[in-house]
Design an enzyme around this catalytic site. Sequence first.
Site, mmCIF file in Angstrom:
data_model
loop_
_atom_site.group_PDB
_atom_site.id
_atom_site.type_symbol
_atom_site.label_atom_id
_atom_site.label_comp_id
_atom_site.label_asym_id
_atom_site.label_seq_id
_atom_site.Cartn_x
_atom_site.Cartn_y
_atom_site.Cartn_z
ATOM 1 N N TYR A 83 57.508 42.524 42.961
ATOM 2 C CA TYR A 83 57.550 41.236 42.277
ATOM 3 C C TYR A 83 58.660 40.371 42.858
ATOM 4 O O TYR A 83 59.706 40.882 43.248
ATOM 5 C CB TYR A 83 57.864 41.434 40.789
ATOM 6 C CG TYR A 83 56.865 42.256 40.026
ATOM 7 C CD1 TYR A 83 55.920 41.641 39.217
ATOM 8 C CD2 TYR A 83 56.871 43.646 40.092
ATOM 9 C CE1 TYR A 83 55.003 42.398 38.492
ATOM 10 C CE2 TYR A 83 55.958 44.406 39.377
ATOM 11 C CZ TYR A 83 55.028 43.774 38.582
ATOM 12 O OH TYR A 83 54.124 44.512 37.868
ATOM 13 N N HIS A 135 52.364 38.354 37.879
ATOM 14 C CA HIS A 135 51.651 39.490 38.460
ATOM 15 C C HIS A 135 52.330 39.813 39.783
ATOM 16 O O HIS A 135 52.784 38.919 40.490
ATOM 17 C CB HIS A 135 50.178 39.150 38.691
ATOM 18 C CG HIS A 135 49.426 38.943 37.421
ATOM 19 N ND1 HIS A 135 49.070 39.982 36.589
ATOM 20 C CD2 HIS A 135 48.976 37.815 36.823
ATOM 21 C CE1 HIS A 135 48.421 39.508 35.544
ATOM 22 N NE2 HIS A 135 48.356 38.190 35.655
ATOM 23 N N LYS A 162 46.403 40.842 45.558
ATOM 24 C CA LYS A 162 47.764 41.118 46.018
ATOM 25 C C LYS A 162 47.746 41.249 47.534
ATOM 26 O O LYS A 162 46.744 41.639 48.115
ATOM 27 C CB LYS A 162 48.287 42.407 45.388
ATOM 28 C CG LYS A 162 48.382 42.305 43.867
ATOM 29 C CD LYS A 162 48.774 43.599 43.241
ATOM 30 C CE LYS A 162 48.694 43.597 41.733
ATOM 31 N NZ LYS A 162 48.831 42.380 41.018
#
Length: 180
Positions: free
Chosen positions: A117, A125, A156
């Site tokens: 993160y 997210h 991602k």
Amino acid sequence: MIGELVKDKILIKNIEDARLIYKMGYYGKPIGISKPKSAEEINSELILSLIEGVYLVKKGKLEIVSNGERLDFERLYQIGVTQIPRFRILYSVYEDLREKGYVVRSGIKYGADFAVYTIGPGIEHAPYLVIALDENSQISSNEILGFGRVSHSTRKELILGIVNLTNGKIRYIMFKWLKM
């Protein structure tokens, strides 16, 4: 602040210590709370991974005991090496990403080593999934495709953290999907 080594985890029993540790950079998981947005929500013990515990001991932020004995960084690191496969590789990437200012959490539910993160869990997210590799290991194209599919389906970016254990250097390779 004091934690207790329990198998390959660190247990922070004192609630105030748990809040302080979590507040320092989203370390650990409070028992019974999945993703607290702030440390004030924590009203239970905190469980740290051994990697998190080793890092915090190295930084001088935490003391860890086992059977009443204080464990220093070197001893904890050796425990990690004996209890966790690939510990040296995982710890190297974890420490490097933390030193770069990222919040690093387990990525096991995504099939990765770490979910990374820029701000923190519960707030955003994780934009990145990281796989830690020894530069002398081999990875097949099918493995890369498998990692890529999971990272793409969860929106991602996939990053390989490739570690040279001889000199400690880490190279990062990011994969991105393109629509053509």
